[in-house]
Scaffold this active site. Structure first.
Site, PDB file in Angstrom:
ATOM      1  N   ARG A  80      -5.006   5.290  -7.689  1.00  0.00           N
ATOM      2  CA  ARG A  80      -4.715   6.725  -7.855  1.00  0.00           C
ATOM      3  C   ARG A  80      -4.565   7.064  -9.338  1.00  0.00           C
ATOM      4  O   ARG A  80      -5.094   8.068  -9.824  1.00  0.00           O
ATOM      5  CB  ARG A  80      -3.422   7.104  -7.110  1.00  0.00           C
ATOM      6  CG  ARG A  80      -3.585   7.054  -5.602  1.00  0.00           C
ATOM      7  CD  ARG A  80      -2.274   7.309  -4.859  1.00  0.00           C
ATOM      8  NE  ARG A  80      -2.420   6.941  -3.464  1.00  0.00           N
ATOM      9  CZ  ARG A  80      -2.940   7.721  -2.520  1.00  0.00           C
ATOM     10  NH1 ARG A  80      -3.341   8.934  -2.811  1.00  0.00           N
ATOM     11  NH2 ARG A  80      -3.062   7.291  -1.282  1.00  0.00           N
ATOM     12  N   LEU A 139       0.893  -1.162   0.000  1.00  0.00           N
ATOM     13  CA  LEU A 139       0.000   0.000   0.000  1.00  0.00           C
ATOM     14  C   LEU A 139       0.928   1.207   0.000  1.00  0.00           C
ATOM     15  O   LEU A 139       1.970   1.200   0.673  1.00  0.00           O
ATOM     16  CB  LEU A 139      -0.870   0.026   1.261  1.00  0.00           C
ATOM     17  CG  LEU A 139      -2.051  -0.943   1.319  1.00  0.00           C
ATOM     18  CD1 LEU A 139      -2.791  -0.786   2.642  1.00  0.00           C
ATOM     19  CD2 LEU A 139      -3.021  -0.723   0.163  1.00  0.00           C
ATOM     20  N   ASP A 140       0.543   2.244  -0.736  1.00  0.00           N
ATOM     21  CA  ASP A 140       1.370   3.458  -0.776  1.00  0.00           C
ATOM     22  C   ASP A 140       1.551   4.036   0.623  1.00  0.00           C
ATOM     23  O   ASP A 140       0.707   3.842   1.490  1.00  0.00           O
ATOM     24  CB  ASP A 140       0.680   4.587  -1.558  1.00  0.00           C
ATOM     25  CG  ASP A 140       0.299   4.191  -2.939  1.00  0.00           C
ATOM     26  OD1 ASP A 140       0.942   3.303  -3.492  1.00  0.00           O
ATOM     27  OD2 ASP A 140      -0.669   4.801  -3.445  1.00  0.00           O
ATOM     28  N   TYR A 141       2.558   4.837   0.742  1.00  0.00           N
ATOM     29  CA  TYR A 141       2.838   5.576   1.984  1.00  0.00           C
ATOM     30  C   TYR A 141       1.578   6.315   2.475  1.00  0.00           C
ATOM     31  O   TYR A 141       1.262   6.324   3.652  1.00  0.00           O
ATOM     32  CB  TYR A 141       3.959   6.577   1.658  1.00  0.00           C
ATOM     33  CG  TYR A 141       4.527   7.318   2.826  1.00  0.00           C
ATOM     34  CD1 TYR A 141       5.260   6.653   3.792  1.00  0.00           C
ATOM     35  CD2 TYR A 141       4.350   8.704   2.939  1.00  0.00           C
ATOM     36  CE1 TYR A 141       5.814   7.353   4.865  1.00  0.00           C
ATOM     37  CE2 TYR A 141       4.898   9.403   3.994  1.00  0.00           C
ATOM     38  CZ  TYR A 141       5.627   8.718   4.959  1.00  0.00           C
ATOM     39  OH  TYR A 141       6.168   9.408   6.017  1.00  0.00           O
TER      40      TYR A 141
END
Ligand code: URA
Length: 237
Positions: free
Chosen positions: A189, A101-103
């Protein structure tokens, strides 16, 4: 595998003692008490002794975490940022996240030391659904949702069909539930950017049949027997 051998391998009791547990009605297979010593256990069965789930996973462990924003999904970071592993304070086995998962993304992250499971879930054609809740700025039309779902160009790659529903709308934001079967880098995103939508908040709530459930931010839990049943099912497919 015979139930007594299974219990012995899980470290519950010797085969002899396991037979006593079975005869005294303390062992359940898939939620039902079994007293038959000849019971065979399949990889997809869930076994409990005195209502405690038994884990015979050859030393494999499986956790789910509600990743907060501001943590990276890897074991270390050259920039010194906090890693999700720092949140697993009570876990003494070396585990790694299944995918990323992204930051800036929150939500469900699975962690394990089982490389096979990691490959099954992360391989490009896995078809395992991942569901996200995205809050975007502004509104989204039905046509835009259709476009998003039929596949968009995220930098030379056309995404596979997915599903998306609008779950909430305010004057300034819209909440969407989006389910994809892929896991390209920053895919959700990029998909929303492809239809000119800006994400304010992104959270993963489900992977296959595993739900984030009631875990609060930063909290983790061992997968329960129902979730393990699902893991065993996808591993035996
Ligand atoms: N898609 C994204 O954009 N970010 C994630 O962290 C996961 C999926």
């Amino acid at each position: 595998m015979r139930i007594n051998k299974y219990l012995a391998q899980a470290g519950i009791a010797s085969r002899r003692k396991a037979e006593d547990l079975i005869k005294s009605g303390k062992v359940k297979v898939n939620g039902k008490v079994i007293t038959e010593l000849a019971t065979d256990i399949k990889p997809t069965d869930s076994v409990a002794v005195e209502n405690n789930y038994v884990n015979v996973n050859n030393g494999f462990v499986y956790y789910k975490l509600n990743k907060p924003k501001g943590y990276i999904s890897s074991a270390s970071d050259e920039k010194g940022r906090k890693t999700v592993l720092e949140l697993l304070r009570g876990v003494h086995t070396r585990v790694f996240p299944i995918g990323r998962l992204d930051y800036d993304t929150e939500g469900l992250l699975l962690l394990t030391n089982d490389g096979d499971l990691t490959n099954i879930i992360t391989k490009p054609n896995s078809e395992i659904e991942k569901t996200y809740v995205a809050t975007i700025l502004g509104k989204i039309s039905d046509d835009e949702i259709k476009k998003l779902c039929s596949g968009v160009d995220i930098g030379g790659y056309i995404t596979k069909p997915c599903s998306a529903v609008k779950t909430e709308e305010t004057e300034t934001t819209t909440k969407l539930k989006i389910t994809i079967t892929e896991g390209k880098n920053r895919q959700v995103r990029k998909m929303l950017a492809a239809i000119n939508k800006e994400i304010k908040f992104l959270k993963r709530v489900q992977i296959g049949e595993i739900h984030l459930g009631g875990l609060s931010r930063g909290e983790y839990a061992k997968l329960n027997s129902k979730e393990m049943k699902y893991i065993n099912k996808i591993k035996s497919n």
